[in-house]
Design an enzyme around this catalytic site. Structure first.
Site, PDB file in Angstrom:
ATOM      1  N   ASP A 247       0.876  -1.163   0.000  1.00  0.00           N
ATOM      2  CA  ASP A 247       0.000   0.000   0.000  1.00  0.00           C
ATOM      3  C   ASP A 247       0.921   1.223   0.000  1.00  0.00           C
ATOM      4  O   ASP A 247       2.109   1.127   0.317  1.00  0.00           O
ATOM      5  CB  ASP A 247      -0.957   0.002   1.200  1.00  0.00           C
TER       6      ASP A 247
HETATM    7  C1  BGC Z   1      -4.992   3.319  -0.146  1.00  0.00           C
HETATM    8  C2  BGC Z   1      -5.071   2.276  -1.247  1.00  0.00           C
HETATM    9  C3  BGC Z   1      -4.883   2.947  -2.579  1.00  0.00           C
HETATM   10  C4  BGC Z   1      -3.559   3.667  -2.587  1.00  0.00           C
HETATM   11  C5  BGC Z   1      -3.261   4.382  -3.893  1.00  0.00           C
HETATM   12  C6  BGC Z   1      -3.744   4.171  -0.242  1.00  0.00           C
HETATM   13  O1  BGC Z   1      -3.811   5.261   0.606  1.00  0.00           O
HETATM   14  O2  BGC Z   1      -5.039   2.690   1.101  1.00  0.00           O
HETATM   15  O3  BGC Z   1      -6.298   1.605  -1.205  1.00  0.00           O
HETATM   16  O4  BGC Z   1      -4.974   1.995  -3.598  1.00  0.00           O
HETATM   17  O5  BGC Z   1      -3.562   4.648  -1.567  1.00  0.00           O
HETATM   18  O6  BGC Z   1      -4.080   5.482  -4.080  1.00  0.00           O
END
Ligand code: BGC
Length: 752
Positions: A247
């Protein structure tokens, strides 16, 4: 259902492996390093010399997110990145329709490819443990089986387009508060029975090419550095050979993360060369502190995915092109929205309304006009359009019906500014620090005093604000009540919005915001027959529900929400959605309210174990407002003739069949649910658990036969000592019903 289980034509595993090794040999350390970390907010580095492109990612799950600048969280502001806005995963799950999950995945994959993406960061399949978790709207269900059975076809649909699904967030990402640091404490059995099955199905049955490691810790170790989670469970036990992506900002320590099988580091800051998997890892390798073999392993996983996606290799020219905003996509979105809406209550058959009989309608409530697609966090969508409920009702009825709109309650303006994107901000406090090592600052007595003062000031300001809002609401209520009195029919459209259902925050309670309860009570006094509809991403308390005749619930159902809602209200579509999560009467009734409520920083202990959602309400015999699996129709279904056949061999396969008859006057669809209840289990087990279901469409008067197969694993629990699922010999009740509390047929089967 037609789910093509096409073999990916990249050759045999052996051939593929040798192709990967050939490339690996040619790559320099710098090139390998560039492939395993971000070179842009949503892409990895490319190796042009060898024709290896960068991996382009985009959020998910409600559509393909708009284009951002490579190094800044600011949308480019193009006019060519508007997309189809799909129903949220919570809406999709309420359809209980695997074919629609597949079709929705197909739309998302085709749009992602159409926008030139390689990885779409979806679906979100975390288990809804607590109704207050801010991201529940992005997830499917409280139930592992339902989540798994919908995630699998969704992933297949996405990947048919030569785009990788990226199931997220692995694992136990159960709250948003303190999301980067929170430690989820979970016991082995709960982990295996509740929080892992959907991920396992996603990789083993769905064949998800990629998976996202979550922000949180599990039992003391961050998911993206968690040997047990990634190496032992995902890779060894499940045999996963796909790509694991962190993540954004979830990797904290270079050596620890390098040592586990996480392949790609993504984050939110533009200092790409300083990412843990960039210069720090390169230096560690050069110093001999980390063996090059760990980087090779990561590069292999990335290359394997690239071959599968036809990004490289001899099938490159055959890669699908995709498209976005195709009219056919909008048809799937509409159908899914229609099947996702849940008729919670319909006393006196108030719904559907007769279009011909209404002359004047009052539509009350801010969600009648609110646009939701642009909110929620990374799931935000730049939608081609979004039909609001008011617009849906107006276009459905045409010009001869007088429609008065009254907001009913005040919602403060929420001007969107892209000056400083929330996503960057959410990790801001960590900039320049070693993310994971960010220590919470020790507070001095002066700090404590200053914080207290600030809190007092804030409280006073909030109190003033509340009074002002209350004043405004009184005026709006009076206007709404006047409109309600005059109209033939009153349709209330309230609920939540993405100020509550959002990434990065958890709700503080389960109450309807903006004094809606007060408004509803008042309006019900004027119009007992008011049709109450909601749009929201998670359950709310409805203390007045005994007085209401009609309640219709919609999750964020995509760009066609208003059209679907109008078709249901006026009976062109017969509702068939069922709750994929329990709607408690009050938050205090939840297992999580006793311990482990979302929203507490630091540590969250899942001490309720298996007993949350319907598993808890069943055990404690607490009546929820609306139970798991509940959802009414404009027609009636009668169940009969349960037949169970056990296969001789090992007695571990049970085929069950039963009939469902539509005894009403309208065509409709029913979701028949099968639960298994062990009679005298050797270990503590939930009273019953969902193990199979099927949605069936029936014309009036028609009977359909449903046949389902239960296998040994459906009867099993996770034995911690054996480290495996076992189905004990003994008696099990098979419960067939229209919801988890509305059981229509029962049978007994004995496993030997
Ligand atoms: C989120 C993810 C997301 C990623 C990219 C993170 O803050 O938890 O679900 O895919 O950002 O935007």
């Amino acid at each position: 259902m037609i789910i093509k289980n096409k073999k990916n034509n990249v050759g045999t595993d052996k051939k593929l492996a040798s192709q990967i090794e050939k490339i690996l040999k040619k790559l320099t350390l710098e090139e390998k390093i560039s492939m395993i970390h971000a070179a842009g907010l949503f892409r990895t580095g490319a190796v042009e010399r060898l024709d290896i492109p960068s991996l382009k990612c985009s959020d998910g799950p409600m559509g393909v997110r708009c284009e951002f600048h490579n190094e800044r969280w600011i949308p480019i502001g193009n006019h060519d990145d508007l997309v189809t806005y799909l129903p949220s995963n919570s809406a999709l799950a309420s359809s209980w329709n695997e074919e629609l999950a597949y079709q929705s995945g197909k739309v998302l994959g085709e749009e992602a490819r159409g926008r030139g993406k390689d990885v779409i960061l979806a679906p979100g399949i975390n288990i809804k443990r607590d109704p207050l978790c801010g991201r529940n709207f992005e997830y499917m269900s409280e139930d592992p089986k339902l989540t798994a059975t919908l995630a699998v076809p969704f992933i297949k649909g996405v990947q048919e387009n030569d785009v990788a699904a990226c199931v997220k967030h692995f694992a136990c990402n159960v709250q948003e508060t303190d999301r980067l640091m929170v430690d989820t404490i979970v016991d082995e059995r709960t982990l295996y029975e509740i929080y892992l099955p959907a991920f396992r199905a996603a990789v083993q049955e769905g064949g998800s090419y990629s998976l996202m490691g979550a922000y949180n810790k599990i039992n003391g170790t961050h998911c993206c550095e968690n040997k047990r989670l990634l190496d032992s469970i995902l890779r060894k036990e499940w045999g996963y050979d796909g790509t694991v992506i962190s993540d954004w900002g979830a990797i904290h320590k270079t050596k620890e993360a390098a040592a586990v099988t996480i392949d790609v580091e993504m984050s939110v800051f533009p200092d790409f060369d300083d990412y843990k998997f960039a210069n720090p890892l390169k230096e560690a390798i050069e110093k001999g502190e980390v063996p090059i073999s760990v980087v090779d392993g990561k590069v292999r996983n990335i290359l394997r995915m690239m071959f599968r996606l036809k990004m490289i290799g001899k099938y490159k020219n055959m890669r699908k092109t995709g498209t976005y905003n195709a009219p056919a996509h909008r048809e799937i979105v509409l159908k899914t929205a229609e099947e996702s809406m849940i008729l919670l209550k319909n006393d006196n058959n108030k719904l559907p309304l007769d279009k011909k009989k209404v002359k004047k309608i009052a539509v009350i409530g801010r969600n009648a006009v609110k646009i939701h697609s642009d909110g929620g966090g990374s799931a935000e969508i730049k939608a081609l359009y979004e039909i609001s409920p008011l617009m849906g009702i107006k276009t459905y009825l045409g010009g001869n019906v007088d429609i008065i709109y009254a907001p009913g309650y005040y919602v403060p303006e929420d001007p969107k500014t892209f000056e400083h994107n929330w996503q960057e901000k959410s990790l801001d406090e960590l900039e320049g620090t070693d993310i994971g090592m960010a220590v919470r600052k020790e507070e001095t007595p002066d700090d404590i005093e200053a914080t207290k003062k600030e809190e007092m000031k804030l409280k006073e300001e909030q109190e003033k604000e509340r009074e002002l809002v209350h004043e405004k609401n009184r005026k709006l209520l009076a206007e709404a009540a006047a409109a309600a009195k005059e109209a033939d029919e009153v349709i209330f459209v309230g609920g939540l919005n993405h100020n509550f259902d959002s990434e990065g925050i958890d709700r503080q309670n389960m109450e309807l915001p903006y004094e809606q309860d007060l408004l509803i009570e008042e309006l019900l006094r004027v119009r007992k027959d008011m049709i109450i509809t909601f749009i929201g991403g998670s359950p709310v308390e409805m203390p007045w529900r005994g007085k209401a005749e009609t309640i219709l619930w919609s999750y964020y159902a995509g760009m066609e929400t208003g059209n679907a809602l109008a078709k249901i209200i006026f009976g062109e579509v017969n509702p068939s959605g069922k709750l994929a999560e329990t709607f408690p009467a009050k938050y205090e009734d939840c297992a999580t309210a006793r311990n482990g409520q979302s929203g507490i920083p630091g540590k969250i202990t899942l001490s309720e174990g298996l007993y949350y959602g319907y598993r808890y309400f069943d055990r404690e015999r607490i009546a929820p407002a609306f139970c798991f699996g509940h959802g009414l129709s404009y027609t009636n279904f009668v169940y009969s003739n349960l037949v169970m056949k056990q296969e001789k061999e090992g007695n571990k396969i049970v085929k069950i069949s039963f009939n469902v008859k539509n005894t009403g006057k309208r065509a409709g669809a029913e979701v028949a649910q099968v639960y298994i209840a062990p009679i005298s289990p050797k270990v503590g087990r939930p009273v019953k658990e969902l193990k199979a279901y099927q949605k069936i469409n029936l014309q009036p008067g028609k009977t359909g036969k449903i046949t389902l197969t239960l296998i040994a694993k459906d009867f099993a629990y996770f034995d911690v000592d054996l480290h495996d699922f076992i189905a004990d010999a003994g008696d099990y009740e098979i419960l067939v019903g229209s919801s988890c509390q509305d059981i229509r047929l029962k049978g007994l089967c004995t496993l030997s």
